[in-house]
Each structure stands twice: as C-alpha cells, then as structure tokens.
Design a protein around this motif. Structure first.
Motif, short mmCIF file in Angstrom:
data_model
loop_
_atom_site.label_atom_id
_atom_site.label_comp_id
_atom_site.label_asym_id
_atom_site.label_seq_id
_atom_site.Cartn_x
_atom_site.Cartn_y
_atom_site.Cartn_z
N ASN B 282 -45.59 27.79 28.43
CA ASN B 282 -45.05 28.83 27.55
C ASN B 282 -43.73 29.34 28.11
O ASN B 282 -43.64 29.76 29.26
CB ASN B 282 -46.03 30.00 27.44
CG ASN B 282 -47.27 29.62 26.66
OD1 ASN B 282 -47.19 29.24 25.50
ND2 ASN B 282 -48.43 29.70 27.30
N GLN B 283 -42.71 29.33 27.25
CA GLN B 283 -41.42 29.83 27.70
C GLN B 283 -41.49 31.29 28.11
O GLN B 283 -40.80 31.74 29.01
CB GLN B 283 -40.36 29.64 26.60
CG GLN B 283 -40.01 28.18 26.41
CD GLN B 283 -38.95 27.96 25.33
OE1 GLN B 283 -38.76 28.81 24.46
NE2 GLN B 283 -38.28 26.83 25.39
N GLY B 284 -42.38 32.01 27.42
CA GLY B 284 -42.55 33.43 27.73
C GLY B 284 -43.04 33.65 29.15
O GLY B 284 -42.85 34.72 29.72
N PHE B 287 -39.90 31.28 31.77
CA PHE B 287 -38.56 31.84 31.97
C PHE B 287 -38.54 33.01 32.95
O PHE B 287 -37.66 33.07 33.82
CB PHE B 287 -37.94 32.24 30.62
CG PHE B 287 -37.52 31.07 29.77
CD1 PHE B 287 -37.77 29.76 30.17
CD2 PHE B 287 -36.88 31.27 28.56
CE1 PHE B 287 -37.40 28.69 29.38
CE2 PHE B 287 -36.50 30.19 27.77
CZ PHE B 287 -36.76 28.90 28.17
#
Lengths: 376, 388
Positions: B282-284, B287
């Motif tokens: 998940n980019q959330g 990142f």
C-alpha cells in the motif's frame, strides 16, 4: 441539529450555477482575463437580475441575506468569475444601507460601492484618511474593485473619532491607480484623496465596519470553497484519465488519498461557511467567532488544496494553457483577501484568555475591537 | 569531502552492534516493564572497555572523540535497546567531559578509572524545579565551611540517580543577585551521592523505565573541597562546554531509535498480509516509511558533520543543535509510523514499537525541547532578537 438550504436557496444555487455555465465558461473567462475585461461579466450579472439577490428589498435588492450571498460567492469561486465589483459592494452594504441614494444607485444602476480599506487586511484597522478643512485627504492602497467603483466608503480619522464618509469616485481630487494582481479574475487599485468633499454616513462607524468585516470574511471563505470544489472536480477527472505504468494514476493509493484529503477540506469548509453565513446574517453576538473561523480555516485550506491539485495534475497543471491556474491563483488570493488566516486567528486568539504578545497587543487589540471582538 | 568511516570507527560500529545484539527485545521489554536497570548489559559494555571510549588513556580509557562515542550510542539504541540502553551508559561515555577538561589531576585519578571500569555510576545534577532550562536560575546552594561545602537544595529530572553512587552536581556558591553576570557564581562538584543527605525519589513516567528519572532533595550534604571541579564560581562555563556533545549524543540516540523503528516497520510491512497481499504494498504505508528513511539519512549527515567539527576543535553549536532537532524529529516520526504500520499490534508491547515510540517522544523534550533549539538557531545563528 439539522440545517439545510431552503428549497428557494437550493433552486437559487442551481439556477445561478447554470447561468454561470452559460455566461462564464472557461474559454470565455480566459478571453476576459487576457483582455483585462471584468465589465462584461459585471454588466451581465446586473442586467440578468443576479446583483440584488441577498440584499434587502427596501434598499432595492431582491431579498434574502448572507446565506444567499455565500451561495453566490461559492459559485463565483467555482467559476473563477471576475466578481470583485459584486464582492466589494456586498461587503460595503451595511454602510451603503445608511445612504438611500447610494443604495438606489447600486441596485438600480449598478453603481459599484467599494470599502476603502487595504484588500490584504481585515476592514476596521487604523484609518489613514483625515478630514482636513472642507475635504478628505489621505491614501489607501490596494482597495478591492476601486478601479470600477462609482463610490467609496472611506473610514476617516475625524476629530471625534472614527467616521465613515461616502466619496464620489468622479470628484476632482480623487486619484485611482490600478494595480496588477497575479489572480487576474479580481482587481484592486490604490486610492489617493486630496481635499475631496464627502458625505458623512450617519451610523456607528466601528459597528458598521465590524459587520462589513464579518460579511467579507464569510464571502471570501465561500469563494475559496468554490475554487476548491472546481479544483477537486478537475483533479478527479484528470487522475481518472491520465495513465502511467498502464493504469490511470487515480488507481494509485497515494493519489486517491490526496484527492480524499481535498474532499475533506471541501466538506468541512462547506459546513463552516454556511454556518458562519447564517450566524453573521442573524447578527448574533458571537458572529465574529464564526466569521473568523470560516476565514481562517477555509482560506488556509484553499492553498493547500490548490497545491495538491497542482501536484496531482503534474506539469500540465503548471502550464498557461491549463485552466487550473485560474483556481490556484484564486485560492491564493482568497487566503490574503480581507485578512490572512493568521490575522483572523489573532481575532480568535483575542477571545481566549491568553497573555497578549509583547508587540501585538496594542495593534491586535485595536483590530479586534474594530471588528467587535473585544474580549473585555 | 569524505563520508566514509575510519577503520577504527567501522570496527567500533561492528563490535558494538555485535555486543548489543546479545540483548534482545525480550530483555529490554522486561527491563522496561519491571523498571529494572539493565545491569547485565552495562556489565558487558564495561568489561569490554567501552564505557571509557572518550576518556583519556592515562585514566584507563581509549581517548576517542565524540564521533566514535556517537557511533557507539547510536548502535546501542539501534539494537532495540533504545533509550533504556543509551541512558544506562550515556553519562559515562561523555558526561565526564567537564571533569576531564577542568578537574584537578587528583580528582581525575580518584574518579575516572572507576567510571571507565563501570564500578562508578554517575548522574548529572543540573536541572531544578524552579529553573527548568533557565540554568542560571538554580538555587541549590553550596556554602563553604572550612574544607567542606554545605549543600542544600532540590534537583529534578536527574536520570539514573537511583542507580548512581556519584553525582556531578551544579550549585550556586553566590546568589544570582550578588554576581556581576548571572552565569557567574556557580560551582560544579563530582561527589558521592550520599543517601543520608540526598533523598532520591523516582518520578513515575511514560517510558524509558529501566533507567530512573528522579527528584532529589538535598539536605546538608557535606562535600569536601577536593570534590570541586575546577574553580569556584565557574561551574556554568564548565557545563556549557558539554552541551554540544550532549546534543550530538542525544541526536545519535534518536537516530538509532528511528533506525530500529524503521527496520521493524519494514519487516512487518513485508510479512503482514491483508487483502491478499503484503501491507507494505500500500502506498499509504510504503511512502511514509520511505519518507522516514530519507529524513533519517539527512539527519544523520548533519550529526556526522557536527561530531566531525567538534572533534576538530571547531565551533559546532549550529550543527549540534540542528542535529538534535532533525534527529529527534525524524526518529520520533519513524517510530510513530512504525506504530501505525503495525496497526493494533503496534499498540501491544509484544512488537516493541510501542516502547520505541514512548522513548523517541522523550527526545523531542530532553535534554532540551525542540523549541529551545529553534530559539538557539533563531537568535544565535540567524541573529534575530532573543524571543524568550
């Protein structure tokens, strides 16, 4: 608690939005801004009967109040309409109301009235114009819509304290010097007065200025809300179309989250803006708190949302050809217009039992008193 | 410009990491839970000679600089020992600096070897309830009586006082309103922590519970003159000398905590599957962890520059403060994100990131708040008017 627009208000919003879609589409807007033409829109607004909505009938308006004006401001922001003259007049209305002739000319002939205070400050600060002999002298920088105003409401340091005077913009001794804004959809100009005759407005100057400030805060906040709505819509559309790595960029979680954050800003701003419009319209004692909250919160969110919109558009959003620039600049000017979030947060801070800052106390106190926020 | 470690530094890093790895998360979790000083860990470092890393060789140490000390303490924190491990040895590895620089030969010969071999535990007694970071406002008073000083007063937030047998104690020997400069009239001692004269009361607190933080009530403590560090009245300047290295060490501790937090978060992000894939996909989640890596790396560079300058004898106030500020911020953010990555498990003690989180939070407050760092940078580096 349940609060919603009346059927009439909801209709007003829909019909105005449709009208703006016809009269102020993006390519038309671009043409006006390239030509520096704000008059065509102002003229249509007046002749098509929108100008008087939100003003009392006994002044020549169409009825309604600040909620209707906020609905209009949101739509103007959403279309980046060149609405300075409308905004300036609606902010100045509490002063105009005391001069029936001026009100009649405003709604009858579209003779714009502008409040002569610097556009980057909360109306009601120190007056820079003095009554000397027979006329008024002094200068006020960056007055909203001063370039198109027929009359000015000028705060004056009189012998007995603060006064408001009405000045005809066509009088000898009035010099108006337009200034260029990065946001080309609004206009400001510097005013210089040199012994100009005026009419004293028979009203409590401080009280009227406070009401002007509260109205301005609500309407600029609503404008910023509209700009955010436009940017969110454009962003969602773009990230659904633009493909990278074989998929729409809107499928990336980080992009979705950024768009969702924009939506949160839009929704919370709408809740704040219309509550503030209703409270200020009702003339409640705590109007300043709601006006300040709306201006500080919504206008601080605007540039952040604009920045997200630009990020999600990538370089295309940075180009002159793309329409995002209109709303990006709109949101940035709205942040500063009629007082920055910081200035309005000072108003809120003055309501709290805090120790005044060492250098801010006298100035901040004066500003707070002027807009009806004196905690004492 | 050379960003590499020297051979000695690389050896120190590897050796300390090796030693610290003998103490696993379970060990630190239990020390923290039971509020038990990590004696086994302390003894291993002491017997390896690591406590004297910066002490001059003539007093039994190795004579290395703050760069090596910061590498040591970073590794200790990074091992998962966090602030419990770091605080157990923090003062020993550089806090004796005022004594080394300004103490008499007799005092040094009498005290430093014990500090180096670990038999002497020292705490640092500066802060007081009525003074906070405004050090010149301290009121603990040392009254000269023949060949002794009679000391009365109160200290607060004295780390490790419960476990210590000596205290590096800052006092006033002249009252603040009787001296020309408010920094004058302060005197430093290295003396026995006499339990009959000093009542030590631990403060219940949020984390770093293996090492106590204490309030001290000093009642007619008699200090022999020979325990005085340097000259009478100059204690403040002696302490001031140690402020920058202390900030560097604390920065290294925050950095180590950030590194271990990020390591655990990365591991969990790869292992934990939800919705049929590792949550790190998940980019959330990915990142923020990547962002923390970048911030920790940047903060580390400032820290390395700070210790490099100090070891060369050059001014390092700007870099020491910046390092503390950035490392504390990046370290806490990494710990917070590690906790978030772990979801509900992050909130349990089992995964240890909750312990890192509590400890990393401390470094935004101690030894001075982030805001005081900004005060320093704003007025002393930028030249803006003093704002406080």
């Amino acid at each position: 608690m349940r609060w919603e627009l009346s059927p009439e208000q909801a209709d007003f919003r829909t019909v105005l939005a449709d009208w703006l879609g016809d009269v102020c589409p993006r390519d038309t807007l671009r043409g006006w801004l390239d030509a520096g033409d704000h008059a065509t829109f102002a003229h249509r607004l007046h002749t098509d009967g929108w100008f008087g909505v939100g003003a009392p009938e006994d002044l020549g308006g169409e009825g309604g109040g600040l909620v209707e004006l906020a609905l209009a401001a949101e739509q103007f922001g959403r279309h980046a309409a060149p609405s300075s003259s409308w905004l300036a007049s609606m902010v100045a209305l509490p002063a105009v109301a005391a001069v029936p002739d001026a009100a009649k000319a405003l709604f009858g002939d579209g003779a714009v009235v502008a409040l002569a205070t610097p556009a980057g400050t909360i109306p009601g600060g120190d007056a820079t114009v003095r009554a000397a002999g027979a006329g008024l002298s002094g200068s006020v920088p960056t007055v909203l819509a001063a370039d198109v105003a027929a009359r000015f409401v000028v705060p004056v340091r009189g012998e007995k304290g603060l006064e408001l005077h009405l000045v005809d913009a066509g009088r000898p001794g009035v010099r108006v010097q337009p200034r260029a804004l990065t946001d080309r959809s609004r206009s400001v100009a510097d005013i210089e007065l040199d012994g100009v005759p005026s009419t004293l407005i028979q009203a409590d100057a401080a009280e009227v200025l406070a009401r002007c400030a509260h109205r301005g805060a609500v309407l600029v906040a609503a404008d910023a809300l509209g700009a955010m709505v436009a940017m969110l819509d454009a962003t969602v559309e773009y990230v659904g179309q633009r493909k990278q790595f074989g998929v729409p960029i809107g499928s990336f979680q980080a992009v979705k989250h950024a768009a969702a954050e924009m939506l949160v800003k839009v929704e919370s701003s709408r809740s704040i803006a219309y509550l503030a419009a209703a409270v200020v319209d009702a003339g409640r004692d705590d109007a300043a708190v709601y006006a300040a909250t709306a201006k500080a919160q919504i206008c601080a969110a605007g540039p952040v949302a604009a920045d997200s919109a630009l990020t999600l558009h990538g370089a295309i959003g940075y180009t002159w050809e793309h329409d995002l620039q209109f709303f990006y600049k709109r949101a940035l000017l709205d942040a500063e217009l009629l007082g920055s979030p910081g200035a309005w947060n000072d108003v809120l801070a003055d309501r709290l039992p805090l120790v005044p800052g060492p250098e801010m106390s006298s100035k901040g106190g004066a500003a707070a008193r002027a807009i009806g926020c004196d905690p004492s | 410009m050379d960003f590499g470690l020297t051979d000695d530094q690389a050896t120190i890093r590897a050796a300390v990491a090796d030693l610290a790895a003998k103490f696993d998360d379970q060990y630190w979790m239990e020390c923290d839970r039971d509020k038990r000083f990590p004696s086994e860990f302390y003894d291993v470092l002491a017997s390896g000679g690591w406590l004297g890393i910066t002490t001059p060789e003539e007093y039994g140490g190795h004579g290395f600089g703050i760069t090596e000390a910061s590498i040591l303490i970073e590794e200790v924190a990074k091992s998962g020992g966090g602030m419990n491990a770091a605080s157990a040895i923090h003062l020993t590895i550089f806090g004796m600096h005022p004594v080394i620089k300004h103490g008499s030969d007799e005092l040094k010969r009498r005290t430093l070897p014990g500090v180096v071999d670990g038999s002497t535990h020292v705490c640092f007694g500066v802060t007081e309830p009525g003074a906070g970071l405004d050090t010149t406002k301290i009121t603990t008073f040392a009254e000269r009586e023949g060949d002794h000083y009679r000391v009365n007063g109160r200290k607060v937030w004295i780390s490790k006082a419960m476990e210590s047998n000596k205290i590096l104690l800052l006092t006033r020997t002249e009252k603040a309103d009787e001296v020309a400069k408010k920094t004058d009239g302060m005197t430093l001692f290295l003396t026995d922590l006499d339990r009959d004269r000093i009542d030590v009361r631990p403060i219940p607190k949020m984390g770093r519970n293996a090492v106590s933080s204490n309030e001290l009530f000093i009642d007619d403590l008699m200090i022999p003159v020979e325990d005085r560090v340097g000259e009478e009245g100059k204690g403040f300047t002696y302490i001031l000398d140690g402020m920058n290295p202390e900030r560097m060490l604390v920065a290294a501790e925050a950095l180590g905590l950030g590194r271990v937090s990020l390591d655990r978060a990365t591991r969990y992000g790869n292992e934990r599957h939800v919705f049929g894939r590792p949550i790190g996909m998940n980019q959330g989640l990915q990142f923020p962890l990547a962002d923390s890596l970048a911030r920790l790396d940047a903060a580390e560079l400032v820290l390395r520059k700070a210790t490099w300058l100090y070891d060369k004898g050059e001014p390092s106030g700007r870099e020491a403060n910046t390092a503390k500020y950035l490392c504390a911020d990046a370290g806490f953010e990494a710990a917070d994100r590690a906790l978030q990555t772990h979801g509900g498990m992050g909130y349990s003690e089992e995964y240890n990131v909750a312990r890192y989180f509590r400890e990393a939070r401390l470094l935004k407050i101690a030894p001075l708040s982030q805001e005081m760092v900004l005060n320093y940078l704003g007025s002393h580096v930028l030249g803006l008017p003093r704002s406080y």
